[in-house]
Design a protein around this motif. Structure first.
Motif, PDB file in Angstrom:
ATOM      1  N   GLU A  95       5.149  -1.326  -6.641  1.00 32.00           N
ATOM      2  CA  GLU A  95       6.387  -1.329  -7.419  1.00 32.00           C
ATOM      3  C   GLU A  95       6.130  -1.633  -8.892  1.00 32.00           C
ATOM      4  OE1 GLU A  95      10.330  -1.083  -8.496  1.00 32.00           O
ATOM      5  OE2 GLU A  95       9.392  -0.449  -6.620  1.00 32.00           O
ATOM      6  N   ILE A  96       5.300  -2.622  -9.158  1.00 33.10           N
ATOM      7  CA  ILE A  96       5.059  -3.052 -10.539  1.00 33.10           C
ATOM      8  C   ILE A  96       4.196  -2.053 -11.300  1.00 33.10           C
ATOM      9  CG2 ILE A  96       3.947  -4.823 -11.970  1.00 33.10           C
ATOM     10  CD1 ILE A  96       6.645  -5.662 -10.796  1.00 33.10           C
ATOM     11  N   THR A  97       3.164  -1.510 -10.648  1.00 33.95           N
ATOM     12  CA  THR A  97       2.204  -0.654 -11.358  1.00 33.95           C
ATOM     13  C   THR A  97       2.573   0.818 -11.342  1.00 33.95           C
ATOM     14  OG1 THR A  97       0.821  -0.295  -9.389  1.00 33.95           O
ATOM     15  CG2 THR A  97       0.351  -2.250 -10.731  1.00 33.95           C
ATOM     16  N   GLY A  98       3.376   1.231 -10.358  1.00 32.71           N
ATOM     17  CA  GLY A  98       3.706   2.647 -10.237  1.00 32.71           C
ATOM     18  C   GLY A  98       2.642   3.469  -9.535  1.00 32.71           C
ATOM     19  N   ALA A  99       1.658   2.822  -8.922  1.00 33.06           N
ATOM     20  CA  ALA A  99       0.627   3.549  -8.175  1.00 33.06           C
ATOM     21  C   ALA A  99       1.269   4.322  -7.027  1.00 33.06           C
ATOM     22  CB  ALA A  99      -0.421   2.573  -7.638  1.00 33.06           C
ATOM     23  N   GLN A 100       0.865   5.578  -6.839  1.00 33.75           N
ATOM     24  CA  GLN A 100       1.508   6.445  -5.857  1.00 33.75           C
ATOM     25  C   GLN A 100       0.865   6.373  -4.477  1.00 33.75           C
ATOM     26  OE1 GLN A 100       4.419   8.226  -6.550  1.00 33.75           O
ATOM     27  NE2 GLN A 100       4.274   6.892  -8.348  1.00 33.75           N
ATOM     28  N   ASN A 101      -0.418   6.691  -4.402  1.00 28.52           N
ATOM     29  CA  ASN A 101      -1.102   6.671  -3.107  1.00 28.52           C
ATOM     30  C   ASN A 101      -2.516   6.121  -3.290  1.00 28.52           C
ATOM     31  OD1 ASN A 101      -1.447   7.113  -0.316  1.00 28.52           O
ATOM     32  ND2 ASN A 101      -2.422   9.090  -0.706  1.00 28.52           N
ATOM     33  N   PRO A 102      -2.599   4.830  -3.639  1.00 26.48           N
ATOM     34  CA  PRO A 102      -3.912   4.282  -3.972  1.00 26.48           C
ATOM     35  C   PRO A 102      -4.684   3.791  -2.752  1.00 26.48           C
ATOM     36  CG  PRO A 102      -2.249   2.602  -4.251  1.00 26.48           C
ATOM     37  CD  PRO A 102      -1.518   3.854  -3.809  1.00 26.48           C
ATOM     38  N   VAL A 103      -5.998   3.682  -2.931  1.00 27.60           N
ATOM     39  CA  VAL A 103      -6.778   2.821  -2.050  1.00 27.60           C
ATOM     40  C   VAL A 103      -6.503   1.401  -2.525  1.00 27.60           C
ATOM     41  CG1 VAL A 103      -9.098   2.055  -1.438  1.00 27.60           C
ATOM     42  CG2 VAL A 103      -8.576   4.493  -1.530  1.00 27.60           C
ATOM     43  N   VAL A 104      -6.185   0.525  -1.600  1.00 26.11           N
ATOM     44  CA  VAL A 104      -5.825  -0.844  -1.948  1.00 26.11           C
ATOM     45  C   VAL A 104      -6.991  -1.779  -1.633  1.00 26.11           C
ATOM     46  CG1 VAL A 104      -4.226  -2.754  -1.537  1.00 26.11           C
ATOM     47  CG2 VAL A 104      -3.391  -0.387  -1.472  1.00 26.11           C
ATOM     48  N   LEU A 105      -7.397  -2.558  -2.624  1.00 24.46           N
ATOM     49  CA  LEU A 105      -8.332  -3.648  -2.378  1.00 24.46           C
ATOM     50  C   LEU A 105      -7.518  -4.931  -2.372  1.00 24.46           C
ATOM     51  CD1 LEU A 105     -11.182  -4.815  -2.015  1.00 24.46           C
ATOM     52  CD2 LEU A 105     -11.311  -5.018  -4.511  1.00 24.46           C
ATOM     53  N   TYR A 106      -7.414  -5.526  -1.199  1.00 25.26           N
ATOM     54  CA  TYR A 106      -6.622  -6.742  -1.040  1.00 25.26           C
ATOM     55  C   TYR A 106      -7.579  -7.919  -0.943  1.00 25.26           C
ATOM     56  CZ  TYR A 106      -3.677 -10.198   1.356  1.00 25.26           C
ATOM     57  OH  TYR A 106      -3.024 -11.346   1.713  1.00 25.26           O
ATOM     58  N   VAL A 107      -7.577  -8.768  -1.970  1.00 25.79           N
ATOM     59  CA  VAL A 107      -8.536  -9.870  -2.057  1.00 25.79           C
ATOM     60  C   VAL A 107      -7.790 -11.169  -2.368  1.00 25.79           C
ATOM     61  CG1 VAL A 107     -10.710  -8.722  -2.597  1.00 25.79           C
ATOM     62  CG2 VAL A 107      -9.022  -8.955  -4.389  1.00 25.79           C
ATOM     63  N   SER A 108      -7.906 -12.111  -1.453  1.00 25.07           N
ATOM     64  CA  SER A 108      -7.210 -13.387  -1.640  1.00 25.07           C
ATOM     65  C   SER A 108      -8.008 -14.493  -0.978  1.00 25.07           C
ATOM     66  CB  SER A 108      -5.806 -13.304  -1.037  1.00 25.07           C
ATOM     67  OG  SER A 108      -5.881 -13.215   0.381  1.00 25.07           O
ATOM     68  N   GLY A 109      -7.410 -15.692  -0.919  1.00 24.41           N
ATOM     69  CA  GLY A 109      -8.087 -16.822  -0.311  1.00 24.41           C
ATOM     70  C   GLY A 109      -8.328 -16.653   1.174  1.00 24.41           C
ATOM     71  N   GLY A 110      -7.438 -15.914   1.843  1.00 26.52           N
ATOM     72  CA  GLY A 110      -7.554 -15.778   3.285  1.00 26.52           C
ATOM     73  C   GLY A 110      -7.818 -14.375   3.776  1.00 26.52           C
ATOM     74  N   ASN A 111      -7.831 -13.393   2.865  1.00 26.64           N
ATOM     75  CA  ASN A 111      -7.956 -11.997   3.290  1.00 26.64           C
ATOM     76  C   ASN A 111      -8.843 -11.200   2.337  1.00 26.64           C
ATOM     77  OD1 ASN A 111      -5.655 -11.740   5.508  1.00 26.64           O
ATOM     78  ND2 ASN A 111      -4.820 -12.922   3.806  1.00 26.64           N
ATOM     79  N   THR A 112      -9.620 -10.295   2.898  1.00 31.44           N
ATOM     80  CA  THR A 112     -10.389  -9.325   2.129  1.00 31.44           C
ATOM     81  C   THR A 112     -10.372  -8.025   2.913  1.00 31.44           C
ATOM     82  OG1 THR A 112     -11.814 -11.044   1.179  1.00 31.44           O
ATOM     83  CG2 THR A 112     -12.634  -8.770   1.112  1.00 31.44           C
ATOM     84  N   GLN A 113      -9.650  -7.026   2.395  1.00 28.19           N
ATOM     85  CA  GLN A 113      -9.497  -5.760   3.112  1.00 28.19           C
ATOM     86  C   GLN A 113      -9.470  -4.592   2.134  1.00 28.19           C
ATOM     87  OE1 GLN A 113      -5.792  -6.380   5.245  1.00 28.19           O
ATOM     88  NE2 GLN A 113      -6.821  -7.291   7.007  1.00 28.19           N
ATOM     89  N   VAL A 114     -10.029  -3.464   2.571  1.00 27.92           N
ATOM     90  CA  VAL A 114      -9.884  -2.182   1.871  1.00 27.92           C
ATOM     91  C   VAL A 114      -8.917  -1.349   2.711  1.00 27.92           C
ATOM     92  CG1 VAL A 114     -11.048  -0.109   1.033  1.00 27.92           C
ATOM     93  CG2 VAL A 114     -12.215  -2.337   0.926  1.00 27.92           C
ATOM     94  N   ILE A 115      -7.835  -0.917   2.094  1.00 28.46           N
ATOM     95  CA  ILE A 115      -6.692  -0.360   2.829  1.00 28.46           C
ATOM     96  C   ILE A 115      -6.272   0.974   2.225  1.00 28.46           C
ATOM     97  CG2 ILE A 115      -4.266  -0.785   3.475  1.00 28.46           C
ATOM     98  CD1 ILE A 115      -4.943  -3.827   2.990  1.00 28.46           C
ATOM     99  N   ALA A 116      -5.797   1.891   3.064  1.00 25.86           N
ATOM    100  CA  ALA A 116      -5.180   3.129   2.583  1.00 25.86           C
ATOM    101  C   ALA A 116      -4.039   3.503   3.523  1.00 25.86           C
ATOM    102  CB  ALA A 116      -6.198   4.263   2.499  1.00 25.86           C
ATOM    103  N   TYR A 117      -3.029   4.144   2.979  1.00 20.46           N
ATOM    104  CA  TYR A 117      -1.842   4.502   3.755  1.00 20.46           C
ATOM    105  C   TYR A 117      -2.047   5.818   4.508  1.00 20.46           C
ATOM    106  CZ  TYR A 117       2.847   6.272   4.735  1.00 20.46           C
ATOM    107  OH  TYR A 117       3.954   6.791   5.347  1.00 20.46           O
ATOM    108  N   SER A 118      -1.575   5.855   5.757  1.00 20.74           N
ATOM    109  CA  SER A 118      -1.583   7.088   6.529  1.00 20.74           C
ATOM    110  C   SER A 118      -0.598   6.975   7.680  1.00 20.74           C
ATOM    111  CB  SER A 118      -2.982   7.375   7.097  1.00 20.74           C
ATOM    112  OG  SER A 118      -2.962   8.530   7.927  1.00 20.74           O
ATOM    113  N   GLN A 119       0.308   7.933   7.787  1.00 25.80           N
ATOM    114  CA  GLN A 119       1.227   8.056   8.912  1.00 25.80           C
ATOM    115  C   GLN A 119       1.992   6.764   9.187  1.00 25.80           C
ATOM    116  OE1 GLN A 119      -1.259   9.566  12.091  1.00 25.80           O
ATOM    117  NE2 GLN A 119      -1.172  11.652  11.297  1.00 25.80           N
ATOM    118  N   GLN A 120       2.623   6.264   8.125  1.00 24.10           N
ATOM    119  CA  GLN A 120       3.499   5.093   8.193  1.00 24.10           C
ATOM    120  C   GLN A 120       2.805   3.822   8.670  1.00 24.10           C
ATOM    121  OE1 GLN A 120       7.153   6.511  10.227  1.00 24.10           O
ATOM    122  NE2 GLN A 120       7.997   6.701   8.164  1.00 24.10           N
TER     123      GLN A 120
END
Length: 360
Positions: free
Chosen positions: A137-162
């Motif tokens: 919402e903030i960046t306007g990215a349409q269909n990005p690969v997401v790198l989710y990095v936090s204190g409790g999580n580290t994941q590489v994510i992409a959207y597909s089929q809801q």
């Protein structure tokens, strides 16, 4: 399973949601508005952090007590800044998981209480999906690969089929946990956060020390790197202050080496996911996503592929209530409701378990 009512893909009027986040040491409350033209407006985003003394982490019991102590203040502040009343809200959104059990339960109890007092429906939100949707919402990215990095999580994510599909993740500890634990070893302050202070210390580093580079296909392991970095503090060449002697290294050098090695691993796995799905966009979310060096390294990789990196500042990267409000309101508009007897929290709530009904 959550209850479903008729979906509302485009609002027929302004919709308001209160989001409550408390999965770790940040207690957040935020109010967002979705407008009929498809846009959204952040009305308030209030946060209070539980900070422990240097060298100490935060225990679930003490963190939960912090959330209970500050809940009324933070929520009232969010409502006041948004210039709305509780009766104006359409739903109450709360973090269902993942996270620390006791803090999650404290905030869920507050959400249930508000729901009953004001007769508002509840929406349980996956913490990770909250980060992703706020980032989009903030960046306007349409269909990005997401790198989710936090204190409790580290994941590489992409959207597909809801669904948000997990392409790779940590096999042991999260990157934020790795950085935080090393900050405690060398006595860095927890204010404003140990990861931020690691970043500042790393900027003064001059030597890149060898550390294990542990990628396992699309996954990474970080516990061995942490152990190896800690071992350097016992080396006779380690000094806590700068020295003109050759072959001497300092805490700044260790912070620099740890960051460079771990971030290189994350950039590598993210690039492979980009190649796989054919995306030129990378969205970095989660508390560690504020790290400017990580953003810089990812930017170099993305530019070489003709792509672009999207990231937010600490208002939206670090755990906050508005991200829960955003994901929760999207879910609410698609007809999802969380019944009171199903509003319990879970410490393990996979990102790919969520039905992302609001995306085509």
């Amino acid at each position: 399973m959550p209850r479903r009512v008729s979906p509302l893909k485009r609002p027929d009027r302004p919709y308001l949601a209160l989001g409550l986040e408390g999965s770790a040491n940040k207690l957040g409350a935020g109010i967002i508005q979705h407008l009929p033209d498809g846009s959204s407006k952040v009305l308030s985003n209030v946060r209070h952090t539980y900070v422990t003394p240097p060298g100490e982490g935060f225990l679930p019991r003490d963190t939960a007590q912090h959330h209970r102590d500050w809940a009324i203040t933070v929520i009232n502040d969010a409502v006041k800044k948004a210039n709305v009343t509780m009766n104006d809200l359409d739903c109450i959104c709360f973090t269902k998981g993942p996270g620390m059990g006791a803090p999650l339960q404290s905030v869920a109890l507050v959400a249930r209480t508000i729901s009953l007092l004001y007769g508002k429906p509840l929406v349980g939100v996956n913490h990770c999906v909250g980060h992703i949707e706020m980032g989009r919402e903030i960046t306007g990215a349409q269909n990005p690969v997401v790198l989710y990095v936090s204190g409790g999580n580290t994941q590489v994510i992409a959207y597909s089929q809801q669904r948000y599909r997990i392409f790779g993740e940590t096999l042991d500890i999260a990157v934020g946990n790795c950085l935080d634990r090393f900050a405690r070893v060398i006595g860095l302050s927890n204010d404003p956060s140990p990861g931020y202070n690691i970043e500042q210390e790393a900027k003064k580093g001059k030597r890149l020390l060898p550390l294990p580079y542990a990628t396992k296909g699309m996954d990474v392991t970080l516990s061995g790197i942490l152990t190896s970095t800690e071992a350097y503090t016992l080396d006779k060449r380690f000094r806590t202050v700068d020295s003109e002697e050759e072959d001497i290294f300092t805490p700044a050098d260790l912070c620099f080496s740890l960051q460079e090695t771990v971030f290189a691993m994350l950039v590598e796995t993210t690039e492979r996911a980009m190649a796989h799905i054919g995306s030129r966009e990378v969205l970095i979310v989660g508390g560690v996503g504020c790290n400017e060096r990580l953003q810089e390294m990812m930017g170099i990789m993305a530019s070489e592929r003709g792509g672009k990196v999207f990231a937010t500042d600490e208002r939206f990267c670090i755990d906050n209530g508005i991200m829960i409000a955003q994901a929760g309101l999207l879910s609410f508009r698609m007809g999802f409701r969380t019944a009171l007897n199903e509003s319990r929290c879970t410490q393990r709530f996979r990102t790919d378990e969520v039905h992302v009904a609001w995306r085509a």
